[in-house]
Design an enzyme around this catalytic site. Structure first.
Site, PDB file in Angstrom:
ATOM      1  N   THR A   1       0.815  -1.207   0.000  1.00 32.45           N
ATOM      2  CA  THR A   1       0.000   0.000   0.000  1.00 32.45           C
ATOM      3  C   THR A   1       0.851   1.260   0.000  1.00 32.45           C
ATOM      4  O   THR A   1       0.379   2.321  -0.390  1.00 32.45           O
ATOM      5  CB  THR A   1      -0.928   0.021   1.228  1.00 32.45           C
ATOM      6  OG1 THR A   1      -0.146  -0.212   2.408  1.00 32.45           O
ATOM      7  CG2 THR A   1      -1.996  -1.048   1.117  1.00 32.45           C
TER       8      THR A   1
ATOM      9  N   SER B   1       8.090   3.907   6.736  1.00 29.49           N
ATOM     10  CA  SER B   1       7.077   4.520   7.611  1.00 29.49           C
ATOM     11  C   SER B   1       7.281   4.090   9.062  1.00 29.49           C
ATOM     12  O   SER B   1       8.331   4.316   9.634  1.00 29.49           O
ATOM     13  CB  SER B   1       5.674   4.174   7.098  1.00 29.49           C
ATOM     14  OG  SER B   1       4.688   4.965   7.710  1.00 29.49           O
TER      15      SER B   1
ATOM     16  N   ASP C   1       5.143   9.102  13.202  1.00 27.15           N
ATOM     17  CA  ASP C   1       6.016   7.970  12.901  1.00 27.15           C
ATOM     18  C   ASP C   1       7.267   8.462  12.178  1.00 27.15           C
ATOM     19  O   ASP C   1       7.501   9.669  12.085  1.00 27.15           O
ATOM     20  CB  ASP C   1       5.262   6.911  12.090  1.00 27.15           C
ATOM     21  CG  ASP C   1       4.745   7.449  10.767  1.00 27.15           C
ATOM     22  OD1 ASP C   1       4.672   8.683  10.610  1.00 27.15           O
ATOM     23  OD2 ASP C   1       4.415   6.635   9.879  1.00 27.15           O
TER      24      ASP C   1
ATOM     25  N   ASP D   1       3.960  10.610   8.342  1.00 26.48           N
ATOM     26  CA  ASP D   1       2.688  10.561   7.620  1.00 26.48           C
ATOM     27  C   ASP D   1       1.553  10.052   8.515  1.00 26.48           C
ATOM     28  O   ASP D   1       0.398  10.010   8.098  1.00 26.48           O
ATOM     29  CB  ASP D   1       2.796   9.733   6.332  1.00 26.48           C
ATOM     30  CG  ASP D   1       2.937   8.236   6.563  1.00 26.48           C
ATOM     31  OD1 ASP D   1       3.261   7.831   7.703  1.00 26.48           O
ATOM     32  OD2 ASP D   1       2.750   7.470   5.595  1.00 26.48           O
TER      33      ASP D   1
ATOM     34  N   GLU E   1      -7.607   7.625   6.949  1.00 20.08           N
ATOM     35  CA  GLU E   1      -7.530   6.182   7.166  1.00 20.08           C
ATOM     36  C   GLU E   1      -7.558   5.875   8.659  1.00 20.08           C
ATOM     37  O   GLU E   1      -7.007   6.646   9.462  1.00 20.08           O
ATOM     38  CB  GLU E   1      -6.219   5.623   6.601  1.00 20.08           C
ATOM     39  CG  GLU E   1      -6.060   5.766   5.110  1.00 20.08           C
ATOM     40  CD  GLU E   1      -4.796   5.063   4.619  1.00 20.08           C
ATOM     41  OE1 GLU E   1      -4.912   4.213   3.733  1.00 20.08           O
ATOM     42  OE2 GLU E   1      -3.710   5.353   5.145  1.00 20.08           O
ATOM     43  N   GLU E   2      -8.095   4.732   9.014  1.00 20.89           N
ATOM     44  CA  GLU E   2      -8.177   4.354  10.426  1.00 20.89           C
ATOM     45  C   GLU E   2      -6.802   4.164  11.045  1.00 20.89           C
ATOM     46  O   GLU E   2      -6.662   4.194  12.270  1.00 20.89           O
ATOM     47  CB  GLU E   2      -8.997   3.065  10.586  1.00 20.89           C
ATOM     48  CG  GLU E   2      -8.448   1.838   9.867  1.00 20.89           C
ATOM     49  CD  GLU E   2      -7.258   1.187  10.561  1.00 20.89           C
ATOM     50  OE1 GLU E   2      -7.213   1.188  11.800  1.00 20.89           O
ATOM     51  OE2 GLU E   2      -6.379   0.684   9.839  1.00 20.89           O
ATOM     52  N   SER E   3      -5.784   3.990  10.212  1.00 21.62           N
ATOM     53  CA  SER E   3      -4.429   3.777  10.725  1.00 21.62           C
ATOM     54  C   SER E   3      -3.720   5.093  11.017  1.00 21.62           C
ATOM     55  O   SER E   3      -2.494   5.145  11.060  1.00 21.62           O
ATOM     56  CB  SER E   3      -3.611   2.947   9.727  1.00 21.62           C
ATOM     57  OG  SER E   3      -3.607   3.567   8.446  1.00 21.62           O
TER      58      SER E   3
END
Length: 549
Positions: free
Chosen positions: A42, A148, A305, A309, A392-394
């Site tokens: 991704t 990341s 992180d 991002d 995004e949920e992350s």
């Protein structure tokens, strides 16, 4: 045995940096081994030199493949190149420069020879391309060298085309196939000039940090934050944003403290994540344990992180916010305080994000765009203004400038952290206090994502799950209203399965970056109901994985 999750890392948890970098140069991948081939998940190709999945051969081949791709697309403008603080990022950046210069690419690296967050690279591409036609061959693109939030042993390599966001699957599929072809051919066809032989005039420079930080008042109400005296504690978690936060404080005169300015490629100062690994995930309670312990010292504490991002928001009253909760608050606030945004601009969410966002969108009278996991799906909308917010949920999101024009088309953790301070300054409430009000209005969400180990074969099986795999008509006592293998917002395959009812849902999908699968589930009927949803979801996943051992 007691888990060490949330406890400080010990010497035995740390990587040997010298061994890792030596492996980058000394080991060569076996092109017949799928685990050692170039694979774009991704967010780019990721791997470790220690497992022969991220070595000099990979970067030589992938960079040449990117050169070939941009040539095929008629892209002749500059290529912006940045790196994060992972140990493998600097060697990989130098390798990339060798190939780019040898191919005559106008490469632009950081003028301070320092770290570049992913959002700063996206911002640079869009700034350069502003006002240029979509078919202008002189548009810029970029590469960011980062895995990341992944552990210290990993490296990552991501291509961002002229739209500024993560490359789509057509581009990454072509680049990966070309790179693997070059590796299998012994790197014949890779043009390279050794770094020591490159004249400094062949490498352009760009001050990513100054351009990004100076532009922040166009998207965040910095003056409101300054007037209110919001006390911000920012923890870069040893990542690329460290020098950005210090300049934000100095340039804009806000009450901001960098609570941990240390950069160490072993990340010895981290607390261990859920699986007792060092992972710089600002949405993880275990990885953020040391920051949560300071929650009473500031009006808001933030984490990012390694490539900034992702965002983590810690409030005095709520501790570390669930990313879903913060996204809902951010959406509710922004669409109520950005008068110049287009009235028909949509709210973008991934289909594993909270149902609370659906309720917020409905209350705002805004269209909801629900897409598969992966920020690349938001890029076209953020670029043309048809999507004002993508999340995004992350814990990854970005949104439009005050005037409705694009800011970044990649995730921006720095931006979302600053937004938390703006929310406090303008509303007088912490984001967690505001979320409590949303739950009062729309129902309390019980949400959980569980990561579990999975082999590549098991991940493949899970990614091919079809709606027919669910034969039941009910889920945890409620009638099933949808079984999805494609996202309703754009019809794209989700690489897994989502099952939903009126008050609950679950989704199962393989990770695109690690050997785990992710099981997401949510219920608006409480924790006990969530547990029933998860139990039935696991049965579906177990059946799929069982056939792959």
């Amino acid at each position: 045995m007691t888990s060490r999750a949330g406890l400080p890392a010990e010497e035995s948890d740390l990587i040997d940096v010298d061994e890792l970098i030596a492996a980058y140069y000394d080991r060569h991948p076996d092109p017949s081994d799928p685990a050692q081939r170039v694979v774009f998940g991704t967010s780019g190709h990721r791997g470790s030199a220690l497992s022969s999945s991220f070595n000099e051969d990979h970067i030589l081949a992938t960079t040449q493949a990117i050169v070939d791709y941009r040539r095929g697309q008629g892209i002749t403008g500059p290529l912006f190149l940045g790196r994060d603080t992972h140990a493998l990022s600097l060697p990989a950046e130098r390798t990339a420069v060798e190939v780019l210069v040898a191919n005559g690419v106008d490469v632009r690296t950081d003028s301070r020879d320092s770290w570049v967050p992913t959002p700063a690279l996206s911002h640079a591409i869009l700034t350069y391309n502003r006002g240029r036609a979509a078919n202008d061959p002189g548009r810029a693109d970029g590469i960011v060298v980062t895995p990341s939030h992944n552990p210290p042993r990993d490296g990552g390599f991501k291509y961002n085309p002229p739209n500024g966001g993560p490359a789509d699957t057509d581009a990454t599929g072509w680049i990966a196939a070309r790179a693997n072809e070059l590796i299998a051919g012994g790197l014949e066809g890779v043009r390279r000039q050794r770094h020591a032989d490159i004249d400094d005039s062949k490498i352009g420079e760009y001050d990513f940090r100054d351009a990004y930080v100076r532009d922040l008042p166009s998207i965040i109400d910095i003056e409101a934050v300054k007037r209110a005296g919001v006390r911000i504690g920012a923890d870069p978690l040893g990542g690329a944003s460290v020098e950005y936060w210090s300049l934000i404080a100095d340039m804009h005169g806000i009450e901001l403290t960098v609570v941990n300015p240390e950069v160490d490629p072993t990340w010895r100062f981290m607390t261990l994540d859920w699986d007792e690994k060092i992972r710089m995930d600002p949405s993880s309670p275990s990885a953020m344990a040391s920051l949560v312990a300071k929650k009473g010292d500031y009006d808001v504490l933030t984490g990012n992180d390694a490539d900034a991002d992702r965002h983590g928001i810690v409030t005095p009253d709520g501790g570390l916010m669930n990313p879903n909760h913060y996204l809902a608050v951010a959406i509710d606030y922004l669409f109520s305080h950005r008068a110049q945004w287009p009235r028909d601009a949509a709210i973008g969410k991934t289909l594993v994000s909270s149902m609370i966002i659906d309720r917020v969108a409905e209350s705002l009278g805004r269209r909801l765009l629900e897409v598969p996991v992966g920020f690349k799906w938001f890029v076209p909308g953020l670029l043309d203004g048809t999507v004002a917010f993508g999340g995004e949920e992350s814990a990854g999101a970005s949104f439009l400038r005050m005037d409705g024009s694009p800011w970044t088309t990649d995730k921006d953790g720095i931006l979302l952290c600053l937004l938390a301070a703006e929310i406090i300054a303008v509303t007088g409430k912490s984001p967690s206090e505001r979320y409590a009000e949303l739950e009062e209005a729309f129902g309390a969400s019980a949400y959980q994502r569980v990561d579990a180990p999975a082999t590549p074969a098991q991940k493949t099986a899970l990614g091919r799950l079809a709606p027919e795999a669910v034969t039941a008509s009910a889920l945890a006592g409620e009638e099933i209203t949808a079984k999805l293998s494609h996202a309703p917002g754009n019809g794209a395959a989700i690489g897994g399965l989502k099952v939903q009812t009126e008050h609950a849902w679950f989704a199962a999908r393989p990770s695109g970056t690690e050997d785990v699968y992710k099981l997401y589930a949510e219920s608006l009927l409480g924790a006990d109901h969530l547990a029933k949803v998860q139990e039935e979801a696991r049965a579906v996943v177990s059946a799929a994985l069982g056939s792959e051992g």
